[in-house]
Design a protein around this motif. Structure first.
Motif, mmCIF file in Angstrom:
data_model
loop_
_atom_site.group_PDB
_atom_site.id
_atom_site.type_symbol
_atom_site.label_atom_id
_atom_site.label_comp_id
_atom_site.label_asym_id
_atom_site.label_seq_id
_atom_site.Cartn_x
_atom_site.Cartn_y
_atom_site.Cartn_z
ATOM 1 N N LEU A 1 0.735 -1.200 -0.129
ATOM 2 C CA LEU A 1 -0.066 0.120 0.106
ATOM 3 C C LEU A 1 0.997 1.399 0.204
ATOM 4 O O LEU A 1 1.580 1.550 0.964
ATOM 5 N N LEU A 2 0.773 1.954 -1.162
ATOM 6 C CA LEU A 2 2.032 2.835 -1.209
ATOM 7 C C LEU A 2 1.503 4.350 -1.017
ATOM 8 O O LEU A 2 2.048 5.079 -0.301
ATOM 9 N N THR A 3 0.206 4.817 -0.954
ATOM 10 C CA THR A 3 -0.114 5.973 -0.791
ATOM 11 C C THR A 3 -1.785 5.870 0.128
ATOM 12 O O THR A 3 -2.478 4.993 -0.623
ATOM 13 N N GLY B 1 -9.352 1.429 0.128
ATOM 14 C CA GLY B 1 -8.273 0.744 -0.222
ATOM 15 C C GLY B 1 -7.079 1.835 -0.109
ATOM 16 O O GLY B 1 -6.954 2.742 0.462
ATOM 17 N N ALA B 2 -6.124 1.599 -1.117
ATOM 18 C CA ALA B 2 -4.884 2.447 -1.175
ATOM 19 C C ALA B 2 -4.580 2.479 -2.753
ATOM 20 O O ALA B 2 -4.786 1.581 -3.494
ATOM 21 N N TRP B 3 -3.793 3.556 -3.060
ATOM 22 C CA TRP B 3 -3.507 3.795 -4.639
ATOM 23 C C TRP B 3 -2.005 3.451 -4.664
ATOM 24 O O TRP B 3 -1.040 3.855 -4.010
ATOM 25 N N ASP B 4 -1.872 2.323 -5.719
ATOM 26 C CA ASP B 4 -0.539 1.977 -5.849
ATOM 27 C C ASP B 4 0.136 2.850 -7.196
ATOM 28 O O ASP B 4 -0.289 3.081 -8.003
ATOM 29 N N VAL B 5 1.018 3.732 -6.683
ATOM 30 C CA VAL B 5 1.635 4.649 -7.557
ATOM 31 C C VAL B 5 2.196 4.017 -8.752
ATOM 32 O O VAL B 5 2.188 4.351 -9.861
ATOM 33 N N GLN B 6 2.965 2.835 -8.485
ATOM 34 C CA GLN B 6 3.683 2.314 -9.704
ATOM 35 C C GLN B 6 2.735 1.579 -10.738
ATOM 36 O O GLN B 6 3.067 1.741 -11.935
ATOM 37 N N LYS B 7 1.398 1.223 -10.249
ATOM 38 C CA LYS B 7 0.466 0.543 -11.240
ATOM 39 C C LYS B 7 -0.652 1.254 -11.563
ATOM 40 O O LYS B 7 -1.382 1.157 -12.287
ATOM 41 N N SER B 8 -0.578 2.821 -11.147
ATOM 42 C CA SER B 8 -1.814 3.367 -11.209
ATOM 43 C C SER B 8 -3.140 2.809 -10.810
ATOM 44 O O SER B 8 -4.059 3.054 -11.549
ATOM 45 N N SER B 9 -3.285 2.188 -9.731
ATOM 46 C CA SER B 9 -4.432 1.518 -9.468
ATOM 47 C C SER B 9 -4.608 1.329 -8.038
ATOM 48 O O SER B 9 -3.665 1.512 -7.331
ATOM 49 N N ARG B 10 -5.882 1.131 -7.470
ATOM 50 C CA ARG B 10 -5.925 0.733 -5.984
ATOM 51 C C ARG B 10 -5.290 -0.402 -5.695
ATOM 52 O O ARG B 10 -5.260 -1.512 -6.586
ATOM 53 N N ALA B 11 -4.572 -0.394 -4.653
ATOM 54 C CA ALA B 11 -3.600 -1.805 -4.331
ATOM 55 C C ALA B 11 -4.531 -2.881 -3.842
ATOM 56 O O ALA B 11 -3.824 -4.030 -3.838
#
Length: 215
Positions: free
Chosen positions: A21-23, A186-196
């Motif tokens: 979970l990045l952000t 949820g959380a936003w995965d910056v690397q994949k531009s999606s909810r983690a």
């Protein structure tokens, strides 16, 4: 344009992810916000309104309460998926802008006309987008703009939407926009531009999906 019609991309729910979970943001930091993207709030009420549009469209297409309840059961993650769509729209638009990509009203109408022809008319297209992708009729043109931006961005980068170069552009846009997601969604995965916590691919080939549907 015929090639573009055949390879139209459709937003469904999210990207397959098993990532940290990045952000994330808390409601204390942004009261009433489902997410903050580029300093702009997506409020919980805005999210609920968008979900309500889908539910109203679903209710209008089924003849009884039992079938409506079945439709709800099939789209149990609608709120989170809708928020993902709202965030991704902004991320992709930023990536397209950064690459000098624009989409005209005429291009949207041309794509829509081609898809309507494939679907047997405007009603058929609206039904397909609602049932398969959770896009209500009033948001169809917005979604087609999103698909065109994705296609043209990939073309500008000399790649396609399955390649790392495309996803790096979205990742860079996510970082620039500092996507901040309320943990309840949820959380936003910056690397994949999606909810983690997302589980399904966010792009599909329309022609393939329609072929499978007709089998």
């Amino acid at each position: 344009m015929h090639r573009r019609r055949r390879t139209a991309l459709v937003l469904t729910a999210a990207i397959a992810a098993a990532a940290p979970l990045l952000t994330a943001c808390g409601s204390d930091a942004h009261p009433g916000a489902a997410a903050v993207v580029g300093g702009q709030r997506i409020t919980v009420s805005q999210l609920e309104e968008r979900v309500g549009e889908v539910r109203a469209a679903q209710r209008a297409t089924v003849p009884n309460d039992a079938q409506y309840q079945q439709a709800i059961a099939r789209t149990g993650t609608l709120t989170r998926d809708t928020l993902h769509t709202m965030i991704l729209d902004r991320v992709l638009h930023r990536a397209a802008e950064d690459a000098g990509v624009t989409v005209t009203r005429r291009e949207i109408q041309e794509m829509r006309s081609g898809l309507e022809e494939q679907a047997g008319g405007a009603e058929g297209l609206e039904t397909t987008w609602l049932q398969q992708y959770g896009i209500p009729p009033e948001r169809l043109d917005e979604n087609l703009r999103l698909q065109l931006e994705a296609q043209k961005l990939a073309e500008k980068l000399g790649t396609d939407t399955s390649r790392p170069e495309f996803w790096k552009a979205l990742s860079d846009a996510s970082k620039d926009l500092n996507v901040d997601l309320n943990p309840r969604y949820g959380a936003w995965d910056v690397q994949k531009s999606s909810r983690a916590d997302a589980k399904t691919p966010w792009v599909r080939d329309v022609s393939t999906a329609q072929t499978q549907q007709g089998m």
